[in-house]
Design an enzyme around this catalytic site. Structure first.
Site, PDB file in Angstrom:
ATOM      1  CD  GLU A 189      -2.900   1.173   0.117  1.00 57.45           C
ATOM      2  OE1 GLU A 189      -3.491   0.604  -0.471  1.00 57.45           O
ATOM      3  OE2 GLU A 189      -2.699   2.730  -0.595  1.00 57.45           O
ATOM      4  CB  CYS A 195       5.793   4.666   6.677  1.00 57.98           C
ATOM      5  SG  CYS A 195       3.911   3.497   6.850  1.00 57.98           S
TER       6      CYS A 195
HETATM    7  N1  LIG Z   1      -0.052   4.066   7.841  1.00 52.37           N
HETATM    8  C1  LIG Z   1       0.042   4.170   7.192  1.00 52.37           C
HETATM    9  O1  LIG Z   1       0.184   5.621   6.958  1.00 52.37           O
HETATM   10  C2  LIG Z   1       0.649   2.805   5.683  1.00 52.37           C
HETATM   11  C3  LIG Z   1       1.202   3.425   4.712  1.00 52.37           C
HETATM   12  C4  LIG Z   1       1.306   1.904   3.978  1.00 52.37           C
HETATM   13  C5  LIG Z   1       1.705   1.059   4.247  1.00 52.37           C
HETATM   14  N2  LIG Z   1       1.004   0.681   5.918  1.00 52.37           N
HETATM   15  C6  LIG Z   1       1.561  -0.488   6.404  1.00 52.37           C
HETATM   16  O2  LIG Z   1       0.635  -0.941   6.131  1.00 52.37           O
HETATM   17  C7  LIG Z   1       0.621  -1.450   7.672  1.00 52.37           C
HETATM   18  C8  LIG Z   1      -0.718  -1.022   8.465  1.00 52.37           C
HETATM   19  O3  LIG Z   1      -0.437  -0.430   9.327  1.00 52.37           O
HETATM   20  P1  LIG Z   1      -1.461   0.429   9.700  1.00 52.37           P
HETATM   21  O4  LIG Z   1      -0.923   2.164   9.742  1.00 52.37           O
HETATM   22  O5  LIG Z   1      -2.935   0.440   9.013  1.00 52.37           O
HETATM   23  O6  LIG Z   1      -1.581   0.101  11.405  1.00 52.37           O
HETATM   24  P2  LIG Z   1      -2.598  -0.074  12.481  1.00 52.37           P
HETATM   25  O7  LIG Z   1      -1.617  -0.529  13.644  1.00 52.37           O
HETATM   26  O8  LIG Z   1      -2.565   0.997  12.418  1.00 52.37           O
HETATM   27  O9  LIG Z   1      -3.100  -1.526  12.469  1.00 52.37           O
HETATM   28  C9  LIG Z   1      -3.373  -2.318  12.249  1.00 52.37           C
HETATM   29  C10 LIG Z   1      -4.084  -3.261  13.163  1.00 52.37           C
HETATM   30  O10 LIG Z   1      -3.871  -4.517  13.028  1.00 52.37           O
HETATM   31  C11 LIG Z   1      -4.833  -5.316  13.858  1.00 52.37           C
HETATM   32  N3  LIG Z   1      -4.630  -6.472  14.047  1.00 52.37           N
HETATM   33  C12 LIG Z   1      -3.236  -7.463  14.698  1.00 52.37           C
HETATM   34  N4  LIG Z   1      -3.480  -8.677  14.592  1.00 52.37           N
HETATM   35  C13 LIG Z   1      -4.504  -8.637  14.556  1.00 52.37           C
HETATM   36  C14 LIG Z   1      -5.277 -10.158  14.120  1.00 52.37           C
HETATM   37  N5  LIG Z   1      -4.263 -10.616  13.633  1.00 52.37           N
HETATM   38  N6  LIG Z   1      -6.265 -10.256  13.459  1.00 52.37           N
HETATM   39  C15 LIG Z   1      -7.259  -8.793  13.180  1.00 52.37           C
HETATM   40  N7  LIG Z   1      -6.504  -7.734  12.898  1.00 52.37           N
HETATM   41  C16 LIG Z   1      -4.865  -7.872  14.214  1.00 52.37           C
HETATM   42  C17 LIG Z   1      -4.836  -4.236  15.501  1.00 52.37           C
HETATM   43  O11 LIG Z   1      -5.143  -4.106  16.338  1.00 52.37           O
HETATM   44  C18 LIG Z   1      -4.584  -2.947  14.476  1.00 52.37           C
HETATM   45  O12 LIG Z   1      -6.105  -2.050  15.016  1.00 52.37           O
HETATM   46  C19 LIG Z   1       2.144  -1.641   8.108  1.00 52.37           C
HETATM   47  O13 LIG Z   1       2.156  -3.597   8.143  1.00 52.37           O
HETATM   48  C20 LIG Z   1       2.548  -0.584   7.702  1.00 52.37           C
HETATM   49  O14 LIG Z   1       4.127  -0.738   7.884  1.00 52.37           O
HETATM   50  C21 LIG Z   1       0.686   2.047   6.545  1.00 52.37           C
END
Ligand SMILES: NC(=O)c1ccc[n+]([C@@H]2O[C@H](COP(=O)([O-])OP(=O)(O)OC[C@H]3O[C@@H](n4cnc5c(N)ncnc54)[C@H](O)[C@@H]3O)[C@@H](O)[C@H]2O)c1
Length: 461
Positions: free
Chosen positions: A154, A270
């Site tokens: 993403e 990130c």
């Molecule tokens: N935030 C950004 O801007 C962004 C952009 C691109 C990629 N990413 C990547 O995307 C991924 C997620 O990032 P995010 O910022 O959304 O994280 P986040 O911490 O906001 O969300 C992750 C969610 O996953 C849940 N979770 C954990 N284990 C779980 C399971 N087994 N089953 C169901 N839910 C579960 C957590 O409770 C949490 O709500 C990461 O790898 C990040 O590097 C993030």
């Protein structure tokens, strides 16, 4: 299409809402009961422009639902997105425990064919680990259901996430070359076709290349920032102006203007972790990256430039000082405080005995939560952090203003009021928001990053 999103954080929730918006039926799963409770009560747990309305619209239309029920969620979608966190482990590598747990849950409950999509940012080889975990669970159950793992990193930016998802620059899709991979390719095509009506933005590739693409993108952007920050520090010493240098090089189409702003360091959920994880991958593969090591070290140092400037002005002892801090979130239009440079600055001020009055347009609640945890065992320090509901109120009783996040609301402040309120009449601008000529008419010193210091001549005149 029926879609399940595992993990309803920034990425999962935006992905789910945008896929529902174009007509799919989406179930978002999370292990966090509070988060799902907020969503089921019509709220959203994060600040992201346009997201609340989009979620509400699709919930009302019956196209998006939220649950903590793993079995129900897995049963719902032929397509299962994994969008859980991949925080840094102690050695800097990506901690894959949540990704593996999500994969195991799918394996535990799946019945028919599933396309499992890694949307989390994960190191090269993770799709194989996801497939192994899933296969292991199927083996335990003694059943055989076909599946394939797609890497679909993403690229959305917090603060513009909905817009980015709805109008992506590119959609990177790493699929296996076998029959199931071919089937996944067809599914991906129809899933993403509503988001690229203008021209084809899908880039199909092998899984490993897709996994590496995400880290390469973030590492490149972080490199540009650290490079500009180093140049800014050099410009200060040499008497040049980094803003003019930025325009001078950005106009070269081979370089471009994006991500060339000097500042007080990058943060967020990130860049810091992804640079570290790629470094770790390089080390493990016997190809350590000298560049990334420098990018990270330069950023760490940059987070201290603001406090260095405060010390240069006021000396090491801040015990009689209060600083107004504008901007707490790691960047504008989000309430995300993960790795925010403001946290480093505040700690450095408090460590020198100073006090802070902070304001952020949307991140105040999140800041209160996060800083309470940061200073859980240092209540005396926590007491020296105050919050103000407006930028102007933060200036009351402050010696100086320090700008950490480039919110639009800070761009055209009332300098007249500022010069009356700040006892030391000085602005430290960690984001180079102001044209020094605009400040020239006021009794204010202006100390930006990588630009000449502007000293007030008004009082002397
Ligand atoms: N935030 C950004 O801007 C962004 C952009 C691109 C990629 N990413 C990547 O995307 C991924 C997620 O990032 P995010 O910022 O959304 O994280 P986040 O911490 O906001 O969300 C992750 C969610 O996953 C849940 N979770 C954990 N284990 C779980 C399971 N087994 N089953 C169901 N839910 C579960 C957590 O409770 C949490 O709500 C990461 O790898 C990040 O590097 C993030």
């Amino acid at each position: 299409m029926k879609i399940t999103i595992v993990g309803s954080g920034y990425v999962g929730l935006v992905t789910g809402a945008c896929l529902a918006e174009v007509g799919n039926h989406v179930v978002c799963l999370d292990v966090d009961v509070t988060k799902i409770g907020i969503l089921n009560n019509g709220g959203i747990p994060i600040h992201e422009p346009g997201l609340l309305e989009m979620v509400a619209r699709n919930r009302a239309a019956g196209r998006i639902a939220f649950t903590t029920d793993v079995e129900k969620a897995v049963a719902h979608g032929e397509v299962q997105f994994i969008a859980v966190g991949t925080p840094p482990d102690e050695d800097g590598s990506a901690d894959l425990q949540y990704v593996t747990a999500a994969a195991r849950n799918i394996g535990k409950y799946m019945t028919g064919f599933k396309v499992v999509i890694d949307k989390s940012t994960v190191p090269v080889g993770t799709a194989d680990k996801v497939a192994a975990a899933l296969g292991d669970e199927l083996g335990r159950r003694g059943v055989h259901h076909p599946f394939t793992v797609v890497s679909n990193p993403e690229f959305l930016k917090e603060g513009a996430a909905v817009e980015d998802f709805m109008r992506p620059d590119r959609i990177v899709l790493g699929c296996a070359s076998d029959e199931n991979g071919e089937r996944a390719r067809r599914v991906m095509r129809s899933l993403y076709s509503p988001f690229q009506r203008n021209h084809d933005r899908m880039l199909f590739m092998d899984v490993r290349s897709a996994e590496l693409t995400k880290y390469a993108a973030n590492a490149m952007l972080a490199t540009r920032i650290s490079f500009m920050n180093e140049l800014a520090n050099l410009a200060e010493v040499l008497g040049a102006d980094i803003e003019l240098v930025r325009q001078g090089i950005g106009s070269d189409p081979r370089i471009g203007y994006h991500f060339l702003y000097a500042g007080c360091g990058y943060g967020g959920s990130c860049f810091p972790k992804d640079v570290q994880a790629l470094q770790r991958s390089g080390m493990e593969a016997g190809r350590p990256s000298r560049i990334l090591e420098a990018v990270e070290a330069a950023n760490e140092a940059q987070k201290s430039v603001l406090v260095d400037k405060l010390v240069a002005r006021f000396g090491e002892d801040f015990s009689k000082r209060r600083f107004a801090v504008w901007g707490l979130a790691f960047k504008p239009n989000t309430d995300d405080m993960r790795e925010a440079p403001s946290r480093v600055l505040i700690r450095q001020i408090l460590a020198r005995g100073g006090a802070v009055t902070a304001h952020d347009p949307v991140a105040m609640d999140e800041a209160r939560r996060v800083l309470a945890l940061d200073y859980e065992h240092e209540p005396a320090l926590l007491e020296r952090i105050a919050y103000a509901e407006t930028p102007e109120a933060a200036l009351e009783g402050a010696d100086a203003l320090v700008i950490v996040t480039e919110w639009k609301a800070f761009r055209s402040p009332d300098f007249d009021a500022m010069q009356r309120q700040l006892s030391e009449k000085v602005i430290f601008d960690g984001r180079n928001l102001y044209d020094p000529e605009r400040i020239a008419g006021y009794d204010l010193d202006y100390i930006p990053i990588g630009r000449p210091i502007h000293r007030s001549t008004v009082a002397a005149a």
